[in-house]
Every structure is written in C-alpha cells, then in structure tokens.
Design a protein around this motif. Structure first.
Motif, short mmCIF file in Angstrom:
data_model
loop_
_atom_site.label_atom_id
_atom_site.label_comp_id
_atom_site.label_asym_id
_atom_site.label_seq_id
_atom_site.Cartn_x
_atom_site.Cartn_y
_atom_site.Cartn_z
N HIS A 70 88.87 16.79 36.44
CA HIS A 70 87.92 16.06 35.59
C HIS A 70 88.64 14.98 34.79
CE1 HIS A 70 85.61 19.77 36.40
NE2 HIS A 70 84.54 19.05 36.16
N THR A 71 89.81 15.33 34.25
CA THR A 71 90.59 14.35 33.49
C THR A 71 90.98 13.17 34.37
OG1 THR A 71 91.45 16.06 32.01
CG2 THR A 71 92.69 14.00 32.14
N ALA A 72 91.40 13.45 35.60
CA ALA A 72 91.80 12.38 36.52
C ALA A 72 90.62 11.47 36.84
CB ALA A 72 92.37 12.99 37.81
N ALA A 73 89.43 12.06 37.02
CA ALA A 73 88.25 11.26 37.33
C ALA A 73 87.88 10.36 36.15
CB ALA A 73 87.08 12.18 37.70
N LEU A 74 87.98 10.87 34.94
CA LEU A 74 87.67 10.06 33.76
C LEU A 74 88.70 8.96 33.57
CD1 LEU A 74 86.54 12.82 31.22
CD2 LEU A 74 85.10 11.20 32.47
N ALA A 75 89.97 9.29 33.79
CA ALA A 75 91.03 8.30 33.64
C ALA A 75 90.83 7.14 34.63
CB ALA A 75 92.40 8.94 33.84
N ALA A 76 90.41 7.46 35.83
CA ALA A 76 90.15 6.41 36.82
C ALA A 76 88.91 5.59 36.44
CB ALA A 76 89.96 7.03 38.21
N MET A 77 87.90 6.28 35.92
CA MET A 77 86.64 5.60 35.58
C MET A 77 86.80 4.57 34.47
SD MET A 77 84.08 5.62 33.05
CE MET A 77 84.09 7.24 32.28
N VAL A 78 87.62 4.87 33.46
CA VAL A 78 87.70 3.96 32.31
C VAL A 78 88.60 2.75 32.54
CG1 VAL A 78 87.24 5.84 30.68
CG2 VAL A 78 89.63 5.22 31.20
N GLN A 79 89.29 2.71 33.67
CA GLN A 79 90.19 1.59 33.93
C GLN A 79 89.42 0.27 33.90
OE1 GLN A 79 93.60 1.70 34.23
NE2 GLN A 79 93.25 3.82 33.58
N GLY A 80 89.88 -0.65 33.07
CA GLY A 80 89.26 -1.96 32.99
C GLY A 80 87.98 -2.03 32.18
N LYS A 81 87.53 -0.90 31.63
CA LYS A 81 86.30 -0.87 30.84
C LYS A 81 86.59 -1.26 29.39
CE LYS A 81 83.71 1.15 34.12
NZ LYS A 81 82.49 0.57 34.70
N ARG A 82 85.66 -1.97 28.80
CA ARG A 82 85.83 -2.38 27.41
C ARG A 82 85.32 -1.29 26.46
NH1 ARG A 82 89.42 -5.30 26.05
NH2 ARG A 82 88.29 -5.76 24.12
N PRO A 83 86.05 -1.04 25.38
CA PRO A 83 85.59 -0.04 24.41
C PRO A 83 84.43 -0.56 23.57
CG PRO A 83 87.58 -1.10 23.61
CD PRO A 83 87.35 -1.63 25.01
N ARG A 84 83.69 0.38 23.02
CA ARG A 84 82.59 0.05 22.12
C ARG A 84 83.11 -0.65 20.87
NH1 ARG A 84 81.37 2.78 17.61
NH2 ARG A 84 79.29 2.49 16.68
#
Length: 408
Positions: free
Chosen positions: A302-316
């Motif tokens: 689950h941690t690996a999937a989240l780490a991949a998902m947030v790549q390049g995403k802008r924070p709130r």
C-alpha cells in the motif's frame, strides 16, 4: 546530524513542494510475523507491541526499513499504545518514557540511514488515543490524560523524532490534553518539534464523542499545527465528504491515512493497494491533501502504491480565509446567511443576579439549568462568565462547565 530546527525547516519546505507519504500499519506488519510470546518477553507481555523495541529491536528496525524501501517519507514509531496509562496494563507504566525513547531512536536511526540529500526521510512519534476518553468512557481526568501524554512526549522527543502525530483521536478533549502535554514537554526539554493531529470519524459521520470534522478543526484551529487530518475507522471512500469539508476550512495542511477499507466479519481488511491509491488520487487531484498514508490493514505494498501515485502531484494550498467559526459538539459558522446569531448571556455572574446567587450557594444544577433554558429558547452560543474576585474563580469554572455541558 542537522539540529531539530533544521529538520523542521526541511520538512516544511518539502511539504510546500510535494505530497509526503506516511508509512502503513505497524500493527499489521507485526501481526504478519506471527511472533511468539517469547518474542515479547513472556506470556504476560504477549500482545504489547511497544515492548518489542526492547525485546526484538531488530524486528522493529526491519519494519521501518521495509516501509522506507517501499517509498515512505515519514515512518511512525512503535509507540501507538506508549502512554503510561496503556502500558500499565502490562505492568510497564513506569517504563513508558524509556520505551518511547528507545522506539524513537530506532525510527530516527532508520530514517537517517535511508535519507539522502535528494530524498530526506523523517521519524514521527506515534501518540494513540489511549484506552480512555473523557467524554466517551470516563474513568480518567483531564489532568490525568495530560500527565500520561506528557511522559510519552518526553521520551519521544528525547529519542530524536522529527515530529509527533496525535492520531486515531475520538474525543477532542483527549486531543487538547495531548496538545497541552506537548507544550509542557517541549518547555521542560527546551526544544520542540512539529505536531500533526489526526481524528477518527466513524461510519456514523462523527467522532465517538460526537463532533464532526469541522467542529474538531474549529476546536483546535488556534494551534500552530503541521497538519490536521483523518485516519483509521473507515476506508478512504467514506472519508470523501469529511475531507472536502476539512480542506475548505483548514488553514494548515491536511492528511488522510485510511484503513485498508472496513474489516469484514473475520476482521480482514480487503482494500487493495491499487484501490486505496485510486481513491486518494482523486482527493489529491481535487487539491485536498498534503500528506497521505495507511492505517489498519495497510502493508508495504500500500505504501509503495501511494508513493508512486503522488509522484508529480501538487500539494494542497492551505485555505486563506477570515471566517468566524465556533464549535461545541456542533459546528457553527457565523456568516451573512445565518445572522443574527443568538448569544445567551444569563450564565454570567456580572449580568445576572440570579445566576450569581446560585453560584454563591453552590447550586450548580440550578445554575446550569439557566444555560439549558437559553439554548431551548434559541441561543446558539452560551456566554459563561464566572469572574468574581471574592471567589475561587478557577474552581467555579472547573465545577460549573461540566454541569453545563451535560445540559447543553
């Protein structure tokens, strides 16, 4: 090693640049190892995960390293139940500070080993809700909670954590006790670290003590917090409305650390890494989140999937507003669409002769009834004033407010 102020500045800088990932469930990782009673130090300590930092430190160290390898930016200490109050159930209450110090050292060491200039990692001191909640279970005083949290915070900060996470909170009074405990511990040690607060909203839509997420935030928004957010209780889908509301009002960062779905009849968490990442990606794309992670049932995958998902995403970007918000159990925003807001002012020793007389007589039941009648008559806010130089004002406050809260 950089000093704590440098670490805090680095953490805050990274939160400006990207979304950070907190590790998954420590308890789930421990359960997967199928440890024996001997691993915990004997049958009388079996199930006390916190003692493993002493009896099997290599186990906890490997869990930290595996979550870091999976892509976690922040790992949590093995101290969810690390207050003297909880550890006393295993006869370890007097060792709380020491065990928290050991746990913090293990996590801080693992984070330091995995850190690079391009990818720094951080250790967060996990502070769970304890087994008592003033509003829900009773059985403990506010002062007692503050004292037990303070002992834990002292150990965590001494052990070298970069931040604290007051998590899985079900009662805002517990949260406030924990926050005051951090103030006292920081003052005693002469240094401070950032603090996250994470509440738990049940499937009913509120914390167990009755507050919704907006009321929780309004109750603590005066604090300088690294973040506020939600964890545990439900899977991420059920958090949608609550996170939308929190993101709209929070002047600080927002975190979401859900379970791997709701447990089935056998206690299994079935939400897949891809499923959690997909839902949280929607929240991220809507601009609601700064920190993501996993709670009960989440694993390295689950941690690996989240780490991949947030790549390049802008924070709130934290909300910038001057809204007037108040809370008791309920949330109240004072705005053009709900004026006038009615304030009941009769629970005031200066403005009401009757109330002053009842306070002077110690007739607290009758005095609180005045507040109840005002609310029944339409008051949305109750103004309480017990300022009387001829009396012990603090004692009057401590006595009267609980009576009033029962009625209002």
């Amino acid at each position: 090693m950089p000093d704590l102020d440098d670490r805090t500045r680095l953490l805050e800088q990274l939160l400006e640049e990207r979304i950070l990932v907190v590790d998954g469930a420590m308890g789930t990782a421990i359960q997967a190892l199928d440890l024996s009673a001997d691993d915990f130090g004997g049958p009388e300590l079996e199930g006390c995960n916190e003692i493993l930092v002493e009896s099997r430190p290599e186990v906890i160290r490997k869990i930290h390293r595996d979550y870091l390898a999976a892509g976690a930016d922040i790992i949590e200490t093995d101290t969810f139940g690390g207050t003297p109050l909880v550890l006393a159930e295993y006869g370890l209450g007097d060792r709380a500070r020491e065990l928290n110090r050991l746990a913090a050292h293990l996590a801080a060491q693992a984070a330091a080993e995995a850190s690079t200039p391009a990818w720094p990692r951080f250790a967060a001191g996990s502070i769970g809700p304890t087994t008592k909640a003033i509003t829900v279970t009773g059985g403990i005083s506010f002062e007692g909670l503050r004292d037990t949290f303070r002992e834990q915070v002292l150990g965590l900060v001494e052990g070298g954590v970069d931040l604290l996470i007051i998590e899985t909170q079900q009662d805002t009074r517990n949260v406030k006790a924990a926050l005051l405990a951090t103030d006292e511990a920081f003052a005693a040690l002469g240094r401070r670290v950032p603090v996250m607060v994470s509440g738990t909203i049940e499937a009913t839509g509120t914390m167990l003590a009755g507050q919704g997420v907006e009321a929780l935030y309004a109750s603590i928004m005066q604090r300088d917090l690294l973040s506020v957010g939600l964890n545990c209780a439900t899977g991420p889908e059920f958090m949608t409305d609550h996170l939308r509301s929190l993101s709209a009002i929070a002047k600080t960062r927002v975190s979401c650390i859900p379970n791997a779905g709701l447990p089935d009849s056998e206690g299994r968490y079935l939400e897949t890494p891809e499923g959690i990442a997909r839902v949280l990606e929607r929240f991220v794309d809507l601009g609601w989140l700064n920190i993501v992670g996993g709670c009960c049932g989440t694993t390295y995958a689950h941690t690996a999937a989240l780490a991949a998902m947030v790549q390049g995403k802008r924070p709130r970007v934290p909300a910038l507003h001057h809204r007037t918000v108040l809370s008791g159990i309920d949330f109240l925003e004072v705005g053009d669409d709900n004026r006038p807001v009615l304030v009941g002012e009769r629970t005031n020793v200066i403005g009401s002769r009757k109330f002053k007389r009842l306070v002077g007589e110690g007739a607290w039941e009758e005095a609180s009834e005045i507040g109840r009648k005002q609310v029944k008559g339409g008051a949305q806010i109750v103004d309480v004033c017990l300022a009387d130089p001829d009396r012990d004002e603090m004692a009057d406050i401590v006595t009267f407010l609980p009576e009033l809260i029962k009625k209002v």
